[in-house]
Design an enzyme around this catalytic site. Structure first.
Site, short mmCIF file in Angstrom:
data_model
loop_
_atom_site.label_atom_id
_atom_site.label_comp_id
_atom_site.label_asym_id
_atom_site.label_seq_id
_atom_site.Cartn_x
_atom_site.Cartn_y
_atom_site.Cartn_z
CB THR A 195 -5.78 2.30 -8.60
OG1 THR A 195 -6.30 1.11 -8.03
CG2 THR A 195 -4.46 2.66 -7.93
CB THR B 253 -10.00 -1.42 -12.22
OG1 THR B 253 -9.78 -1.04 -13.58
CG2 THR B 253 -10.87 -2.66 -12.18
CB CYS B 254 -8.90 -0.61 -6.99
SG CYS B 254 -7.51 -1.50 -7.72
CB SER B 255 -11.73 3.72 -6.89
OG SER B 255 -10.73 3.86 -5.92
#
Length: 159
Positions: free
Chosen positions: A45, A47-49
């Site tokens: 996703t 922000t996560c990545s």
């Protein structure tokens, strides 16, 4: 919700390794030494990545220098997805990729996030915690949509 002073719940989950998924016991993975666990709403996703996982990979040596024995990334995804995400970010050498595929551990922590309306099911809130010998010593839970207190740099400053 789990809080500082609480013991990490014991259960079996899956971790992604270079050789494929394997079972892991949270008592062994999170209950020995000093551990930083951070959780994301989902692998791959935005922000996560782009920020969350890369920050912990980038600063892994600094965490080790501050006495952290293990960095663990958790998401409500299966171990194959966590493995692919870890490989994509060259994280597998420095970060344990923990798969909580059914959100059982996330729910045991009291940190689930209902994203049913967005078609993503039940996920984890974005958070980080520090545990020493299985006891939570620090907890950083983000406000919805936030990315401040659980980012690698903020957790590193707290150590």
């Amino acid at each position: 919700m789990i809080k500082v002073g609480d013991k990490i719940p014991a259960m079996k989950l899956m971790v992604a390794t270079a050789e494929g998924p394997r079972e892991a016991d949270t008592t062994e993975l999170l209950g020995q030494g000093k551990v930083v666990l951070f959780a994301v709403p989902g692998a791959f996703t935005p922000t996560c990545s782009a920020k969350h996982l890369p920050g912990f990979v980038k600063h892994a040596a600094e965490f080790k220098a501050k006495g952290v024995d293990r960095i663990v990334c958790m998401a409500v995804n299966d171990a194959f997805v966590m493995g692919a995400w870890g490989k994509d970010h060259k994280a597998l050498d420095n970060v344990v990729m923990l798969a909580d595929g059914s959100a059982t551990f996330t729910k045991a922590l009291g940190l689930e996030l209902d994203l049913l309306a967005r078609g993503m099911g039940v996920r984890s809130q974005r958070f980080a915690l520090v545990a020493e010998d299985g006891v939570v010593t620090q907890l950083f839970v983000e406000e919805p949509g936030g990315f401040e207190v659980s980012r690698a740099e903020a957790v590193l400053e707290s150590l």
